[in-house]
Design a protein around this motif. Structure first.
Motif, PDB file in Angstrom:
ATOM      1  N   LEU A  35     -17.025  28.984  53.422  1.00  0.00           N
ATOM      2  CA  LEU A  35     -18.005  30.061  53.292  1.00  0.00           C
ATOM      3  C   LEU A  35     -18.205  30.520  51.852  1.00  0.00           C
ATOM      4  O   LEU A  35     -19.305  30.958  51.478  1.00  0.00           O
ATOM      5  N   SER A  36     -17.149  30.412  51.029  1.00  0.00           N
ATOM      6  CA  SER A  36     -17.261  30.853  49.629  1.00  0.00           C
ATOM      7  C   SER A  36     -18.205  29.963  48.823  1.00  0.00           C
ATOM      8  O   SER A  36     -18.677  30.347  47.756  1.00  0.00           O
ATOM      9  N   LYS A  37     -18.476  28.768  49.298  1.00  0.00           N
ATOM     10  CA  LYS A  37     -19.344  27.815  48.581  1.00  0.00           C
ATOM     11  C   LYS A  37     -20.826  27.986  48.924  1.00  0.00           C
ATOM     12  O   LYS A  37     -21.692  27.349  48.343  1.00  0.00           O
ATOM     13  N   ILE A  38     -21.135  28.830  49.936  1.00  0.00           N
ATOM     14  CA  ILE A  38     -22.524  29.002  50.373  1.00  0.00           C
ATOM     15  C   ILE A  38     -23.223  30.042  49.513  1.00  0.00           C
ATOM     16  O   ILE A  38     -22.622  31.050  49.119  1.00  0.00           O
ATOM     17  N   GLU A  39     -24.493  29.801  49.186  1.00  0.00           N
ATOM     18  CA  GLU A  39     -25.303  30.754  48.437  1.00  0.00           C
ATOM     19  C   GLU A  39     -26.546  31.102  49.243  1.00  0.00           C
ATOM     20  O   GLU A  39     -27.060  30.288  49.999  1.00  0.00           O
ATOM     21  N   SER A  40     -27.022  32.313  49.009  1.00  0.00           N
ATOM     22  CA  SER A  40     -28.228  32.757  49.699  1.00  0.00           C
ATOM     23  C   SER A  40     -29.426  31.939  49.270  1.00  0.00           C
ATOM     24  O   SER A  40     -29.574  31.609  48.082  1.00  0.00           O
ATOM     25  N   ASN A  41     -30.310  31.576  50.262  1.00  0.00           N
ATOM     26  CA  ASN A  41     -31.562  30.889  49.941  1.00  0.00           C
ATOM     27  C   ASN A  41     -32.574  31.138  51.062  1.00  0.00           C
ATOM     28  O   ASN A  41     -32.235  31.661  52.126  1.00  0.00           O
ATOM     29  N   ILE A  42     -33.806  30.750  50.819  1.00  0.00           N
ATOM     30  CA  ILE A  42     -34.894  31.021  51.755  1.00  0.00           C
ATOM     31  C   ILE A  42     -34.666  30.334  53.107  1.00  0.00           C
ATOM     32  O   ILE A  42     -34.961  30.896  54.169  1.00  0.00           O
ATOM     33  N   ALA A  43     -34.128  29.113  53.100  1.00  0.00           N
ATOM     34  CA  ALA A  43     -33.920  28.365  54.346  1.00  0.00           C
ATOM     35  C   ALA A  43     -32.945  29.103  55.264  1.00  0.00           C
ATOM     36  O   ALA A  43     -33.186  29.249  56.477  1.00  0.00           O
ATOM     37  N   ILE A  44     -31.824  29.598  54.666  1.00  0.00           N
ATOM     38  CA  ILE A  44     -30.867  30.346  55.495  1.00  0.00           C
ATOM     39  C   ILE A  44     -31.483  31.649  55.957  1.00  0.00           C
ATOM     40  O   ILE A  44     -31.274  32.097  57.101  1.00  0.00           O
ATOM     41  N   ASP A  45     -32.287  32.286  55.056  1.00  0.00           N
ATOM     42  CA  ASP A  45     -33.000  33.509  55.455  1.00  0.00           C
ATOM     43  C   ASP A  45     -33.826  33.254  56.718  1.00  0.00           C
ATOM     44  O   ASP A  45     -33.808  34.046  57.665  1.00  0.00           O
ATOM     45  N   LEU A  46     -34.559  32.137  56.722  1.00  0.00           N
ATOM     46  CA  LEU A  46     -35.446  31.821  57.846  1.00  0.00           C
ATOM     47  C   LEU A  46     -34.655  31.607  59.136  1.00  0.00           C
ATOM     48  O   LEU A  46     -35.055  32.083  60.215  1.00  0.00           O
ATOM     49  N   ILE A  47     -33.527  30.912  59.024  1.00  0.00           N
ATOM     50  CA  ILE A  47     -32.696  30.673  60.215  1.00  0.00           C
ATOM     51  C   ILE A  47     -32.238  31.983  60.827  1.00  0.00           C
ATOM     52  O   ILE A  47     -32.316  32.200  62.051  1.00  0.00           O
ATOM     53  N   PHE A  48     -31.765  32.903  59.999  1.00  0.00           N
ATOM     54  CA  PHE A  48     -31.261  34.169  60.522  1.00  0.00           C
ATOM     55  C   PHE A  48     -32.386  35.101  60.981  1.00  0.00           C
ATOM     56  O   PHE A  48     -32.199  35.910  61.885  1.00  0.00           O
ATOM     57  N   ILE A  49     -33.561  34.980  60.344  1.00  0.00           N
ATOM     58  CA  ILE A  49     -34.713  35.774  60.807  1.00  0.00           C
ATOM     59  C   ILE A  49     -35.129  35.338  62.212  1.00  0.00           C
ATOM     60  O   ILE A  49     -35.425  36.164  63.082  1.00  0.00           O
ATOM     61  N   PHE A  96     -22.689  37.475  51.919  1.00  0.00           N
ATOM     62  CA  PHE A  96     -23.984  37.051  51.374  1.00  0.00           C
ATOM     63  C   PHE A  96     -25.100  37.777  52.130  1.00  0.00           C
ATOM     64  O   PHE A  96     -25.095  37.878  53.359  1.00  0.00           O
ATOM     65  N   GLY A  97     -26.096  38.244  51.372  1.00  0.00           N
ATOM     66  CA  GLY A  97     -27.218  38.955  51.965  1.00  0.00           C
ATOM     67  C   GLY A  97     -28.503  38.148  51.865  1.00  0.00           C
ATOM     68  O   GLY A  97     -28.560  37.088  51.236  1.00  0.00           O
ATOM     69  N   PHE A  98     -29.565  38.659  52.479  1.00  0.00           N
ATOM     70  CA  PHE A  98     -30.865  38.008  52.430  1.00  0.00           C
ATOM     71  C   PHE A  98     -31.407  38.051  50.997  1.00  0.00           C
ATOM     72  O   PHE A  98     -31.192  39.023  50.262  1.00  0.00           O
ATOM     73  N   THR A  99     -32.130  37.014  50.617  1.00  0.00           N
ATOM     74  CA  THR A  99     -32.647  36.926  49.242  1.00  0.00           C
ATOM     75  C   THR A  99     -33.635  38.051  48.940  1.00  0.00           C
ATOM     76  O   THR A  99     -33.709  38.526  47.813  1.00  0.00           O
ATOM     77  N   SER A 103     -28.942  43.992  50.636  1.00  0.00           N
ATOM     78  CA  SER A 103     -28.069  44.934  51.354  1.00  0.00           C
ATOM     79  C   SER A 103     -27.887  44.537  52.823  1.00  0.00           C
ATOM     80  O   SER A 103     -26.928  44.955  53.480  1.00  0.00           O
ATOM     81  N   PHE A 104     -28.799  43.741  53.324  1.00  0.00           N
ATOM     82  CA  PHE A 104     -28.716  43.274  54.715  1.00  0.00           C
ATOM     83  C   PHE A 104     -28.070  41.900  54.707  1.00  0.00           C
ATOM     84  O   PHE A 104     -28.653  40.921  54.218  1.00  0.00           O
ATOM     85  N   LYS A 105     -26.849  41.801  55.238  1.00  0.00           N
ATOM     86  CA  LYS A 105     -26.058  40.580  55.140  1.00  0.00           C
ATOM     87  C   LYS A 105     -26.335  39.653  56.328  1.00  0.00           C
ATOM     88  O   LYS A 105     -26.728  40.095  57.405  1.00  0.00           O
ATOM     89  N   TYR A 106     -26.070  38.360  56.071  1.00  0.00           N
ATOM     90  CA  TYR A 106     -26.280  37.376  57.131  1.00  0.00           C
ATOM     91  C   TYR A 106     -25.440  37.703  58.376  1.00  0.00           C
ATOM     92  O   TYR A 106     -25.903  37.617  59.513  1.00  0.00           O
TER      93      TYR A 106
END
Length: 867
Positions: A35-49, A96-99, A103-106
């Motif tokens: 988990l420490s190697k993951i960075e916030s990005n638009i693709a992950i944002d979309l998955i969680f949205i 990690f939070g949304f790009t 303040s809103f975390k995954y």
């Protein structure tokens, strides 16, 4: 506490207790390397949205469907949310939070999922379903009674006595009490009363009551497992040692039963256990005694099990669970138990079961008087507005419920409850249009003898007769058809003495294979409905009057399948549109409902000649639609002849004066319909025969007697000219060409004489040349149950040859001898053999004789008459 709570508390406690090592392990395995190697990005944002969208949708659906949220769901959600909030806000993790909104975390999305249960409960609190105050539930609960107040059969005194016997029993071994009774006799209700009495006496808590229902299991091994699990859980509060010992004992039994159950069923005395099992039994028995309590085990639904399962329960009671302080109370049907043991090849099954049960208490079947009082009280409580009518009907002198006659078609309270559930709501819908007595009897018929009810619903004209008598405001009245009405030696006024001699009674015996007992039961209802001679007793709303008959069957129709708007809209269209709509309704299988809509049409509500003629044409078109039913096979939908005759009746010129310039104009319209009917003319022929057959009145019908005869003869002639083979249609059209006169016979009795129209017998005789052999086959009559004895093998010649066609047997014999075979449409293979048979019958004055036919179709016909 359920196992889910236990598991939840166990894991929560372990998580709290070992939080630090679990956190370190989680960091080393999950956080640091992954988990420490993951960075916030638009693709992950979309998955969680998208995940958020599905969670919101889930909340919405739960809210719309009023999903049930259990207390355990609440508890689990609160624990997860609490742990997450603690880690999220009080631990040094970098979430990690949304790009677009850091303040809103995954992981907050996952938290949102566990908010579904609390949110649903909160939202539901703001949208409470409206509670209907008025009680419109008229269904009678068929669940067993639970208190003395519900004891309609007054059996609580017996429950008190048996509870005293259980308390006073002091034996040093297991005791079995059997509560026996037939299906529906109230065994479960009695067990509930007995439990209540034991509980009332159990002030010192010396007895432990356990319920065991073996019917919930799926086989012998499952029954054993569930039995000991039930005992184990029930006794755990009293001793953990007993709990563990029962567990070990049941495991030992199950290990043996997996290999030995089949063998044990072969041997009546196969109760012997291996030495270690015997030792376990003694140890457990001693431990159970130390509880210093009697354990009462109630076993219900015993007689719903298979034979091997019943035997296994008996083994438990008698041996494998026959602990000294156990008392078994078992409810069962004794006959079923004995049959089950007999199926296992156990000799003397009755004696065998008596060894198991120290005492058997047989529940006396519910009496007809009790059923009567139960139904009466229930109906009054649910239909208070008809209290006087109900009380009058259930009077002590009313024959259908006389207790000494033993004819009530309801055998026990379960039957009565099920009947009430089908009756009450139906009656409330129509209570002001019918009389209680007739509706009650008809629905009894529907409940117990549905096939007879449906015959009256669909084929009334086959079994009921309307002779045109007029009784004040009620109108023409229906009777049961006399099976002998077509005989020259009978008279309508000479009614049958027994119901089985009515057309319907005969049909039940010959075609439906009813036994004599059920024929008598149906006969009692039918005679009460249709054969009471005191006409003054019949309320003008009675079923016997043709104007009311169809109301009594409204509950048999699914009104929602054909709305009033849909029917009226179709009827207001042109005739071609109505025809198309009728075909559509045929495909939807709602023509019976359409028929009843037509029956309800009132002449006073029709405003114009065009509308009247359109409806009449629609009725004739509808009546000739071909349908198929499971009972009668392929047939025409038909129409009620009396209803149609009334609709066409021109009494006091009510139709001609309202819609036409004169009566001739009305007559021309009716003639145009009847003359343009299509082969096979069956509906039109039946209808005109109904009009002229004992019902004809020149003032009632627009056509004269001669005009009706001419039309009926035309239908027969046209059909015979277009047909080459004998069929049932030929006989229908032929027999419709007759009238009835009443004359005095040699004994000065008035009898019905059937007079065929001029020329119709000659038409049939000429047609016989087209299919002679099949006609001759119809003239052979065998005994109805051929083959049961030597006398039932006799055969004879049909007297219809003399009575209906040729006028005498001699005339028929001369005609048959004089036939030129060149005049036949096809060669005869049966004529000579039939003549030989005919001469033999003639020698004994046309009584039945012993004759062996060689013509295969004749052999086949007689074969069908055998039992």
């Amino acid at each position: 506490m359920s196992k889910y709570y236990k598991i939840t508390f166990l894991f929560t406690g372990l998580l709290i207790l070992f939080y630090k090592p679990i956190k370190e392990l989680y960091d080393d395995i999950i956080i640091n390397p992954i988990l420490s190697k993951i960075e916030s990005n638009i693709a992950i944002d979309l998955i969680f949205i998208i995940t958020v969208f599905f969670i919101i949708r889930k909340i919405y659906l739960n809210f719309i469907n009023r999903s049930y949220i259990s207390k355990h769901q609440w508890l689990f959600s609160i624990i997860v949310i609490s742990f997450y909030c603690y880690i999220r806000f009080y631990q040094n993790y970098d979430f990690f939070g949304f790009t677009f909104f850091n303040s809103f975390k995954y992981f907050d999305v996952l938290l949102f999922y566990f908010l579904i249960s609390p949110l649903n409960s909160i939202l539901s609190a703001f949208y409470k379903k409206k509670i209907i105050i008025e009680n419109t539930d008229h269904l009678f609960d068929d669940s067993p009674i639970k208190s003395e107040n519900e004891d309609a059969l007054d059996r609580n005194y017996k429950a008190q006595r048996i509870s005293d016997e259980i308390f006073q029993s002091k034996t040093n071994e297991a005791i079995g009490f059997g509560i026996t009774g037939e299906w529906g006799s109230g065994k479960t209700s009695f067990l509930n009363l007995l439990k209540r009495e034991i509980d009332n006496k159990n002030s010192e808590k010396d007895f432990i009551i356990i319920d065991f229902n073996p019917w919930l299991n799926l086989g012998v091994e499952s029954i054993i497992q569930d039995f000991f699990d039930t005992i184990q859980q029930s006794l755990r509060p009293y001793s953990e040692d007993v709990y563990r010992e029962i567990k070990e004992y049941s495991n030992s039994l199950l290990n043996i039963s997996k290999s030995n159950v089949a063998d044990s069923l072969k041997d009546i005395l196969g109760f012997s256990l291996k030495k270690n099992i015997s030792s376990d039994f003694k140890s457990l028995n001693s431990l159970l005694k130390s509880l210093n309590k009697r354990i009462i085990i109630f076993i219900d639904d015993f007689d719903r099990l298979q034979s091997n399962e019943i035997f296994e329960i008996l083994k438990l009671i008698r041996n494998t669970a026959g602990f000294d302080n156990f008392v078994y109370v078992v409810a069962f049907d004794k006959t079923y138990l004995n049959e089950s043991l007999k199926n296992l090849n156990i000799p003397n099954p009755k004696s065998f079961s008596e060894k198991i049960f120290l005492k058997e208490e047989h529940l006396i079947p519910v009496t007809q008087s009790q059923i009567k009082e139960f139904i009466k009280a229930t109906l009054i409580s649910k239909i208070e507005s008809k209290k006087e009518e109900i009380e009058s009907y259930f009077g002590d002198n009313y024959s259908i419920f006389r207790t000494e006659s033993n004819d009530i078609p309801l055998n026990h309270l379960r039957d009565a409850k099920r009947f009430l559930n089908s009756f009450v709501n139906d009656y409330l819908q129509i209570k002001d249009e019918v009389i209680f007595e007739d509706f009650f009897l008809l629905k009894l018929l529907k409940f117990k003898f549905y096939d007879i009810y449906i015959l009256l619903f669909l084929h009334k004209d086959k079994f009921l007769n309307n002779r045109g008598q007029y009784y004040g405001n009620g109108g023409s009245r229906y009777h049961l058809k006399n099976r002998y009405e077509n005989d020259n030696n009978s008279n309508f006024r000479i009614r049958f003495r027994e119901y089985k001699n009515s057309t319907l009674g005969k049909f039940m015996l010959d075609q439906l294979n009813y036994n004599e007992e059920n024929v008598l039961k149906v006969g009692k209802i039918m005679n009460t409905l249709f054969e009471i001679n005191d006409y003054q007793r019949r309320n003008h709303l009675s079923i016997v009057f043709e104007k009311n008959y169809h109301k009594y069957f409204k509950d048999n129709l699914k009104i929602e399948d054909l709305s009033e708007v849909e029917f009226n809209t179709a009827l207001s269209s042109d005739f071609e549109t109505i025809k198309s709509k009728l075909e559509e309704w045929k495909n939807k299988k709602v023509l019976d409902l359409v028929k009843y809509r037509f029956y309800e049409l009132n002449l006073d509500e029709i405003d114009s000649k065009e509308e009247y003629e359109k409806i009449v044409k629609a009725i004739f078109y509808f009546s000739n639609i071909e349908v198929t039913s499971s009972f009668y096979g392929f047939h025409f939908i038909g129409y009620d002849n009396t209803t149609l005759q009334n609709f066409l009746s021109n009494r006091d010129n009510k139709v001609s004066d309202k819609f036409y310039n004169n009566t001739q104009e009305f007559k021309n319209f009716i003639l145009s319909i009847l003359n343009n009917s299509k082969s096979p003319y069956l509906f039109e022929s039946d209808f005109l025969n109904h009009v002229i057959d004992g019902n004809f009145n020149a003032e009632d019908f627009i056509l004269s007697e001669d005009e009706i005869k001419e039309l009926l003869t035309k239908y027969l002639r046209d059909y015979l000219n277009s047909s080459d083979e004998l069929s049932n249609k030929v006989w229908v059209l032929f027999h419709n060409c007759k009238t009835i006169t009443r004359e005095l016979n040699a004994q000065h009795q008035r009898v019905d004489i059937y007079n065929y129209f001029d020329g119709v017998q000659e038409l049939l005789i000429d047609f016989m040349k087209k299919d002679l052999d099949n006609f001759l086959l119809t003239f052979i009559e065998g005994m109805p149950f051929r083959g049961s004895s030597q006398y039932d093998n006799l055969v004879g010649v049909s007297h219809g040859i003399k009575n209906n066609i040729f006028g005498s047997f001699d005339a028929f014999e001369d005609w048959l001898n004089d036939i030129n075979e060149n005049d036949l449409a096809k060669p005869t293979l049966f004529k000579e053999e039939f003549l030989e048979f005919f001469v033999k019958c003639k020698g004994v004055n046309f009584n039945k004789v012993d004759f062996e036919f060689k013509f295969q179709p004749a052999i086949d016909k007689l074969k069908l008459l055998e039992r």
